[in-house]
Design a protein around this motif. Sequence first.
Motif, PDB file in Angstrom:
ATOM      1  N   ALA A 105      -3.358 -20.372  38.168  1.00 20.25           N
ATOM      2  CA  ALA A 105      -2.214 -19.919  37.371  1.00 20.25           C
ATOM      3  C   ALA A 105      -1.149 -21.008  37.272  1.00 20.25           C
ATOM      4  N   PHE A 106      -0.904 -21.703  38.379  1.00 21.69           N
ATOM      5  CA  PHE A 106       0.094 -22.773  38.390  1.00 21.69           C
ATOM      6  C   PHE A 106      -0.319 -23.898  37.445  1.00 21.69           C
ATOM      7  N   ALA A 107      -1.598 -24.265  37.464  1.00 21.71           N
ATOM      8  CA  ALA A 107      -2.080 -25.337  36.594  1.00 21.71           C
ATOM      9  C   ALA A 107      -1.928 -24.964  35.121  1.00 21.71           C
ATOM     10  N   ALA A 108      -2.168 -23.688  34.789  1.00 18.41           N
ATOM     11  CA  ALA A 108      -2.024 -23.242  33.400  1.00 18.41           C
ATOM     12  C   ALA A 108      -0.580 -23.351  32.939  1.00 18.41           C
ATOM     13  N   MET A 109       0.360 -23.005  33.798  1.00 19.06           N
ATOM     14  CA  MET A 109       1.777 -23.122  33.439  1.00 19.06           C
ATOM     15  C   MET A 109       2.198 -24.579  33.316  1.00 19.06           C
ATOM     16  N   GLU A 110       1.698 -25.432  34.214  1.00 19.63           N
ATOM     17  CA  GLU A 110       2.024 -26.853  34.152  1.00 19.63           C
ATOM     18  C   GLU A 110       1.510 -27.487  32.860  1.00 19.63           C
ATOM     19  N   ALA A 111       0.431 -26.939  32.302  1.00 22.93           N
ATOM     20  CA  ALA A 111      -0.138 -27.460  31.064  1.00 22.93           C
ATOM     21  C   ALA A 111       0.566 -26.909  29.823  1.00 22.93           C
ATOM     22  N   PHE A 112       1.626 -26.170  30.013  1.00 23.21           N
ATOM     23  CA  PHE A 112       2.355 -25.523  28.918  1.00 23.21           C
ATOM     24  C   PHE A 112       3.823 -25.969  29.002  1.00 23.21           C
ATOM     25  N   PRO A 113       4.125 -27.232  28.678  1.00 22.81           N
ATOM     26  CA  PRO A 113       5.459 -27.795  28.955  1.00 22.81           C
ATOM     27  C   PRO A 113       6.565 -27.358  28.000  1.00 22.81           C
ATOM     28  N   VAL A 114       6.204 -26.829  26.823  1.00 17.81           N
ATOM     29  CA  VAL A 114       7.207 -26.330  25.876  1.00 17.81           C
ATOM     30  C   VAL A 114       6.803 -24.930  25.441  1.00 17.81           C
ATOM     31  N   ASN A 115       7.790 -24.124  25.033  1.00 23.23           N
ATOM     32  CA  ASN A 115       7.469 -22.774  24.584  1.00 23.23           C
ATOM     33  C   ASN A 115       7.079 -22.778  23.104  1.00 23.23           C
ATOM     34  N   ALA A 116       6.893 -21.592  22.542  1.00 28.77           N
ATOM     35  CA  ALA A 116       6.426 -21.471  21.161  1.00 28.77           C
ATOM     36  C   ALA A 116       7.412 -22.013  20.144  1.00 28.77           C
ATOM     37  N   ARG A 117       8.645 -22.238  20.554  1.00 27.43           N
ATOM     38  CA  ARG A 117       9.669 -22.787  19.656  1.00 27.43           C
ATOM     39  C   ARG A 117      10.002 -24.240  19.994  1.00 27.43           C
ATOM     40  N   ASN A 118       9.096 -24.881  20.709  1.00 30.41           N
ATOM     41  CA  ASN A 118       9.201 -26.303  21.040  1.00 30.41           C
ATOM     42  C   ASN A 118      10.405 -26.620  21.926  1.00 30.41           C
ATOM     43  N   GLN A 119      10.830 -25.654  22.702  1.00 34.26           N
ATOM     44  CA  GLN A 119      11.896 -25.883  23.673  1.00 34.26           C
ATOM     45  C   GLN A 119      11.273 -26.263  25.012  1.00 34.26           C
ATOM     46  N   PRO A 120      11.803 -27.300  25.690  1.00 33.40           N
ATOM     47  CA  PRO A 120      11.267 -27.671  27.010  1.00 33.40           C
ATOM     48  C   PRO A 120      11.382 -26.506  27.980  1.00 33.40           C
ATOM     49  N   ARG A 121      10.320 -26.313  28.782  1.00 33.58           N
ATOM     50  CA  ARG A 121      10.308 -25.201  29.717  1.00 33.58           C
ATOM     51  C   ARG A 121      10.914 -25.588  31.064  1.00 33.58           C
ATOM     52  N   VAL A 122      11.378 -24.577  31.773  1.00 29.44           N
ATOM     53  CA  VAL A 122      11.829 -24.737  33.152  1.00 29.44           C
ATOM     54  C   VAL A 122      10.594 -24.702  34.054  1.00 29.44           C
ATOM     55  N   ARG A 123      10.457 -25.656  34.962  1.00 28.57           N
ATOM     56  CA  ARG A 123       9.246 -25.741  35.782  1.00 28.57           C
ATOM     57  C   ARG A 123       9.218 -24.707  36.907  1.00 28.57           C
ATOM     58  N   THR A 124      10.345 -24.096  37.201  1.00 27.58           N
ATOM     59  CA  THR A 124      10.406 -23.130  38.302  1.00 27.58           C
ATOM     60  C   THR A 124       9.411 -21.995  38.077  1.00 27.58           C
ATOM     61  N   VAL A 125       8.716 -21.634  39.136  1.00 27.65           N
ATOM     62  CA  VAL A 125       7.735 -20.533  39.093  1.00 27.65           C
ATOM     63  C   VAL A 125       8.224 -19.423  40.010  1.00 27.65           C
ATOM     64  N   LEU A 126       8.090 -18.199  39.534  1.00 23.82           N
ATOM     65  CA  LEU A 126       8.460 -17.012  40.298  1.00 23.82           C
ATOM     66  C   LEU A 126       7.196 -16.351  40.825  1.00 23.82           C
ATOM     67  N   VAL A 127       7.179 -16.081  42.127  1.00 26.61           N
ATOM     68  CA  VAL A 127       6.072 -15.336  42.716  1.00 26.61           C
ATOM     69  C   VAL A 127       6.670 -14.144  43.443  1.00 26.61           C
ATOM     70  N   GLU A 128       6.075 -12.971  43.247  1.00 24.43           N
ATOM     71  CA  GLU A 128       6.677 -11.758  43.804  1.00 24.43           C
ATOM     72  C   GLU A 128       5.604 -10.759  44.221  1.00 24.43           C
ATOM     73  N   GLU A 129       6.024  -9.844  45.079  1.00 16.15           N
ATOM     74  CA  GLU A 129       5.072  -8.835  45.554  1.00 16.15           C
ATOM     75  C   GLU A 129       4.578  -7.981  44.391  1.00 16.15           C
ATOM     76  N   LEU A 130       3.349  -7.535  44.492  1.00 17.02           N
ATOM     77  CA  LEU A 130       2.759  -6.674  43.466  1.00 17.02           C
ATOM     78  C   LEU A 130       3.310  -5.264  43.605  1.00 17.02           C
ATOM     79  N   LEU A 131       3.982  -4.789  42.556  1.00 14.44           N
ATOM     80  CA  LEU A 131       4.515  -3.435  42.540  1.00 14.44           C
ATOM     81  C   LEU A 131       3.475  -2.493  41.948  1.00 14.44           C
ATOM     82  N   THR A 132       3.307  -1.328  42.530  1.00 14.72           N
ATOM     83  CA  THR A 132       2.364  -0.336  42.023  1.00 14.72           C
ATOM     84  C   THR A 132       3.111   0.888  41.520  1.00 14.72           C
TER      85      THR A 132
END
Length: 416
Positions: free
Chosen positions: A179-206
């Motif tokens: 998952a991290f590698a996929a995000m790293e390979a996506f450096p800009v969003n759909a509107r060509n804005q540079p992305r923030v590299r910070t990744v959020l990881v959180e507990e799975l809510l049910t």
Amino acid sequence: MGHLLMIESWVGAMSSLLPRAVNESGHRFTFLTRDLHHYLRAAPSQPHPLLAADNVLTAETNDVPALLDHVERLHAVLRFDGVISSCDYYLPTVARVAAHLGLPGPDPLAVERACRKDLTRTALREAGVPGPRFALADDWPALAKAAAELGYPLVVKPVDLCAGMHVRKVADESELREAFAAMEAFPVNARNQPRVRTVLVEELLTGPEVSVETVTVDGATHVVGVTDKSIAGEPWFVESGHMFPADLPTAAAEAVAVAAIDALGLDLGVAHTEVKLTPDGPKLVEVNPRPAGNQITELVRRVTGIDLPAAYAQLAVGERPELSPADTGVRSAAISFVLPARSGLVAAVRGAEALGAAPDVVDWSIKQPGHRAGDPTSNNSYLGHVVVTDPAGLGARARAEQLVGGLSVDYAEVPA
């Protein structure tokens, strides 16, 4: 009549719903974009929504300092009464433009906090709003360490993307690395804005997930209602359908949503706040400081008569919207989405002819043969939808799902 400056838009349902709401509220708008072809390529079958604009202008909307100067010059000639957008990637920009011109709008810092998942999580934790345990990381070693400390399974998210893109459940470090590698390979969003590299990881809510639809004026938040949500495609979190009103106890979820809006400082606007109803009580997923997408606002309007895109436009020009529900004769409304089984060239969606003949179907759309489906990993993958209303009770969701269940997708090629 107010004159709204609309800075960018989505190209889905809200691309038509927001212009319609502006006009039906008695106002008009000028549209400003950095890439007009982005909207022309996505032209719908009906008259293009941009035909409703007084003016269609181009400028570099990704360069905020230059945009502020440019819009100030436009304002001197065209005289705007408010600034608006339906695109999440431009909501902070819109707030800054409105503040720069002295026009109505929420606090720009509050909008930025709401649009960035890392800032949201931090602010709500400090305010004591219930949410998942989480950690933030800017590189792989820090992310792997944080995930191990939280404990699998986890949910990993980019902090600045929309429509569920790259949000997924991970069961172990190997899946997290993928998952991290996929995000790293996506450096800009759909509107060509540079992305923030910070990744959020959180507990799975049910538990079931709902969204709380609200309108806030002068810091006081009014709950219009609560929508339920169907999720499909594990390990992804694709929204496969919605019903309004939710067939669940929702008072506690409403309280969490209002607390989150207050904690973020969103003192003016329409919000779409997602809450998970866990066994330990409701926990905040995210706050979106704009009307709901996926035609949720149309479900709300069909049941209550309250037009949330119109309320959004009215707030932007300094008006107070009417939020009293009307007797529409509809008890529930639901939308169910057609999801592809896989990526590939669509040859046909079988069974669609039955949708037009069903008396309880009020809206439907199916992609035409030749459409190239993407992998069903986000809300950008839909091949169509069905909207159903129920005048008698809370049966709209089951009926919409039944209709979509009768459809099948044929592909033009065999998967490799």
